[in-house]
Design an enzyme around this catalytic site. Structure first.
Site, PDB file in Angstrom:
ATOM      1  N   VAL A 233      14.352  -6.189  16.747  1.00  5.95           N
ATOM      2  CA  VAL A 233      13.937  -5.941  18.133  1.00  5.95           C
ATOM      3  C   VAL A 233      13.741  -7.284  18.829  1.00  5.95           C
ATOM      4  CG1 VAL A 233      12.074  -5.035  19.568  1.00  5.95           C
ATOM      5  CG2 VAL A 233      12.924  -3.698  17.635  1.00  5.95           C
ATOM      6  N   ASP A 309      -8.849  -4.581   3.579  1.00  6.06           N
ATOM      7  CA  ASP A 309      -7.694  -5.109   4.318  1.00  6.06           C
ATOM      8  C   ASP A 309      -7.792  -6.603   4.634  1.00  6.06           C
ATOM      9  OD1 ASP A 309      -6.791  -2.521   4.299  1.00  6.06           O
ATOM     10  OD2 ASP A 309      -6.656  -2.289   6.469  1.00  6.06           O
ATOM     11  N   HIS A 441       1.909  28.128 -14.406  1.00  5.78           N
ATOM     12  CA  HIS A 441       3.113  28.606 -13.732  1.00  5.78           C
ATOM     13  C   HIS A 441       2.722  29.724 -12.769  1.00  5.78           C
ATOM     14  CE1 HIS A 441       7.278  29.745 -13.083  1.00  5.78           C
ATOM     15  NE2 HIS A 441       6.929  31.007 -13.296  1.00  5.78           N
TER      16      HIS A 441
HETATM   17  P1  NAI Z   1       4.377  -1.014   7.156  1.00  6.22           P
HETATM   18  O1  NAI Z   1       4.268  -2.355   6.558  1.00  6.22           O
HETATM   19  O2  NAI Z   1       4.237   0.199   6.341  1.00  6.22           O
HETATM   20  O3  NAI Z   1       5.783  -0.882   7.914  1.00  6.22           O
HETATM   21  C1  NAI Z   1       6.185  -1.783   8.909  1.00  6.22           C
HETATM   22  C2  NAI Z   1       7.680  -1.644   9.062  1.00  6.22           C
HETATM   23  O4  NAI Z   1       8.066  -2.375  10.219  1.00  6.22           O
HETATM   24  C3  NAI Z   1       8.458  -2.222   7.888  1.00  6.22           C
HETATM   25  O5  NAI Z   1       9.419  -1.285   7.494  1.00  6.22           O
HETATM   26  C4  NAI Z   1       9.070  -3.491   8.474  1.00  6.22           C
HETATM   27  O6  NAI Z   1      10.296  -3.831   7.860  1.00  6.22           O
HETATM   28  C5  NAI Z   1       9.252  -3.092   9.920  1.00  6.22           C
HETATM   29  N1  NAI Z   1       9.353  -4.200  10.860  1.00  6.22           N
HETATM   30  C6  NAI Z   1       8.618  -5.337  10.860  1.00  6.22           C
HETATM   31  N2  NAI Z   1       9.004  -6.122  11.894  1.00  6.22           N
HETATM   32  C7  NAI Z   1       9.981  -5.463  12.566  1.00  6.22           C
HETATM   33  C8  NAI Z   1      10.788  -5.764  13.726  1.00  6.22           C
HETATM   34  N3  NAI Z   1      10.642  -6.900  14.394  1.00  6.22           N
HETATM   35  N4  NAI Z   1      11.687  -4.843  14.128  1.00  6.22           N
HETATM   36  C9  NAI Z   1      11.838  -3.679  13.443  1.00  6.22           C
HETATM   37  N5  NAI Z   1      11.131  -3.364  12.352  1.00  6.22           N
HETATM   38  C10 NAI Z   1      10.200  -4.233  11.915  1.00  6.22           C
HETATM   39  O7  NAI Z   1       3.325  -1.055   8.369  1.00  6.22           O
HETATM   40  P2  NAI Z   1       2.731   0.106   9.271  1.00  6.22           P
HETATM   41  O8  NAI Z   1       3.534   1.337   9.163  1.00  6.22           O
HETATM   42  O9  NAI Z   1       2.522  -0.512  10.610  1.00  6.22           O
HETATM   43  O10 NAI Z   1       1.331   0.372   8.595  1.00  6.22           O
HETATM   44  C11 NAI Z   1       0.356  -0.678   8.558  1.00  6.22           C
HETATM   45  C12 NAI Z   1      -0.494  -0.585   7.347  1.00  6.22           C
HETATM   46  O11 NAI Z   1      -1.280   0.580   7.373  1.00  6.22           O
HETATM   47  C13 NAI Z   1       0.327  -0.549   6.071  1.00  6.22           C
HETATM   48  O12 NAI Z   1      -0.221  -1.438   5.159  1.00  6.22           O
HETATM   49  C14 NAI Z   1       0.217   0.864   5.600  1.00  6.22           C
HETATM   50  O13 NAI Z   1       0.239   0.939   4.192  1.00  6.22           O
HETATM   51  C15 NAI Z   1      -1.129   1.296   6.173  1.00  6.22           C
HETATM   52  N6  NAI Z   1      -1.090   2.724   6.435  1.00  6.22           N
HETATM   53  C16 NAI Z   1      -1.133   3.576   5.387  1.00  6.22           C
HETATM   54  C17 NAI Z   1      -1.030   4.928   5.583  1.00  6.22           C
HETATM   55  C18 NAI Z   1      -1.011   5.809   4.402  1.00  6.22           C
HETATM   56  O14 NAI Z   1      -1.393   5.384   3.333  1.00  6.22           O
HETATM   57  N7  NAI Z   1      -0.560   7.040   4.539  1.00  6.22           N
HETATM   58  C19 NAI Z   1      -0.914   5.498   6.925  1.00  6.22           C
HETATM   59  C20 NAI Z   1      -0.836   4.509   7.937  1.00  6.22           C
HETATM   60  C21 NAI Z   1      -0.943   3.187   7.693  1.00  6.22           C
END
Ligand code: NAI
Length: 462
Positions: A233, A309, A441
């Protein structure tokens, strides 16, 4: 000036769990929180509200797509967005209220306001100075926006703004195919938005095994999400009501644009340490802006600890909770410990995706001799009965010892099923141990047993 054994800064899952454990162990404890409610990002603007929206929109999807086939005829429900947000807000306040109750029950003082640490052993909250033998920093994280992209939380939003949009957008662009992007992207897709996910890497959910990524992407594409992968982006031009996202495809450097009513920036999070005064104190930080700690979670300053975090490791509520427990036990003179090899990760889409331990790719690149047992939910009677036959369970074991090294599940209740494998890994179990355990089951759990059997002579229903 009040005096405590421990003051914990931040009342998210790391901080409040740590406070409760400290109190259980007899330490005089206070927790500092500047928000109006306890629970941190997770309860207020993260895990919990997003799960409410995922649940409500999943119900809608079921009604629209699966009811008729089961003989449930009639008009599908229409979306009352205000009511859905009110339901979500009610879920938040029930949960945050619950934490407040737990603080009172455990006689933990809530010091209301934003904390700073003027010197070792002192915490300032507003105009009040408090004394603490030990300080635990659990101040969490905040969204890390892309350079040059301005977040207004209305048209260009983080997960926080995405949880309270005034209306469902017609067209949403999600930047980042990680956990937040896919969870919220799929919720808005089910609400009727056109959703395009733009991801820098060539795969979604970087870090997972390729077969999991492929299956997951195929399922989400089937649900109507569009993906643009390998796309950097460049900028987002926004007005008060619309935005245009410009990206460059890495494969040929070509530039493209995509229009949106709302752009969700979900490109990761960064530690939140603003205002704590860490630089003046001389607290050592890593290059990535995380607080550097030793095995006992102590920073380079004696008596100042950090968890969750703000330190290294996955930014997950349950990892922070475990560190909160461990640091409390250490402060009470016990041997607090976190097994970082067994921290599950769950994406709460439908179907859910859950992982734990090592990936197949990582073990192969280390040259480890492994076995992979895989079982598809299509062979699981219960999953088929409820239209959830997509996905699989995959268990990875050491080829010689049969010890379980990791697992990935994509399918119904994956986020629950993964814990059977977590417990097995904690106990150093072999796949045969899981396979020889009687499983009721018909349950989804039988798919876990079948994958364990597939590590040996073979699954039964495959
Ligand atoms: P994430 O690290 O999971 O994903 C970020 C994504 O953005 C990656 O795929 C990365 O390659 C992409 N990205 C980075 N820069 C970019 C760019 N310039 N253009 C396009 N794509 C780009 O981070 P996310 O989803 O923001 O979550 C943040 C944190 O919160 C994470 O550590 C996640 O584990 C945690 N989280 C956990 C949840 C869960 O356990 N269910 C739910 C929501 C968040």
């Amino acid at each position: 000036m009040a005096s405590y054994d421990v003051i914990i800064i931040g009342a998210g899952p790391g901080g409040y769990v740590s406070a409760i454990r400290c109190a259980q162990l007899g330490l005089k404890t206070a927790i500092v929180e500047g928000r109006d409610t306890l629970g941190g990002t997770c309860l207020n603007v993260g895990c919990i509200p997003s799960k409410a929206l995922l649940h409500a929109t999943h119900m809608l999807h079921e009604a629209e797509h699966n009811f008729a086939a089961m003989g449930l005829k009639g008009k599908s429900p229409s979306v009352d967005w205000k009511q859905m947000l009110a339901y979500k807000d009610d879920v938040i306040s029930q949960n945050t209220g619950g934490i407040e109750f737990l603080m009172k029950k455990n006689k933990i003082d809530w010091l209301k306001g934003w904390a700073s640490i003027p010197e070792k052993g002192k915490v300032k909250v507003g105009d009040d100075l408090h004394e603490a033998k030990n300080i635990v920093i659990a101040s969490g994280s905040e969204p890390s926006a892309l350079p040059g992209i301005e977040i207004d939380e209305k048209v260009v939003v983080t997960s926080t703004g995405a949880l309270e949009l005034p209306k469902v957008p017609k067209k949403m662009v999600v930047i980042g195919a990680g956990v937040i992007g896919l969870e919220l992207g799929s919720a808005y897709k089910r609400l009727g938005a056109e959703v395009t996910v733009v991801e820098y890497m060539d795969t979604i959910t970087p870090g997972m095994d390729a077969d999991v990524q492929r299956t997951f992407q195929k399922i989400l594409t089937g649900q109507g999400l569009e993906f643009v992968l390998g796309a950097a982006v460049q900028k987002v031009d926004a007005t008060k009501t619309k935005a245009k996202v410009t990206y460059k495809l890495k494969k040929d450097d070509s530039e493209h644009t995509v229009d949106a009513d709302v752009v969700l920036v979900a490109t990761g999070r960064k530690p939140f340490t603003d205002g704590l005064g860490l630089a003046d104190l001389g607290v050592k930080m890593s290059e990535r802006g995380q607080i550097a700690v030793g095995k006992d979670y102590q920073t380079n300053i004696n008596g100042i600890y950090a968890i969750g975090d703000v330190i290294e490791g996955p930014m997950l509520a349950h990892k922070a909770e475990d560190e909160g427990t461990a640091v409390a036990e250490i402060l009470a003179g016990q041997h607090g410990h976190v097994n970082y090899g067994v921290i599950p990760g769950v994406v709460y889409t439908t179907p859910e995706v859950a992982t734990v331990g090592a990936t197949e790719a990582a073990l192969k690149s280390e040259g480890r001799k492994i076995k992979v047992g895989k079982f598809f939910f299509m062979g699981n009677a219960r999953a088929k009965a409820v239209h959830q036959g997509e996905g699989f369970v995959k268990i990875i074991t050491d080829a010689q010892t049969d010890r379980v090294l990791g697992a990935a599940i994509i399918g119904p209740a994956a986020g629950e099923l993964i814990h059977e494998i977590c417990v097995a890994m904690e106990f150093g179990a072999a796949a045969e141990d899981i396979a020889r355990t009687c499983h009721a089951h018909p349950t989804y759990s039988e798919a876990v047993r079948e994958a364990a059997l597939a590590c040996g002579d073979g699954a039964i229903h495959a």
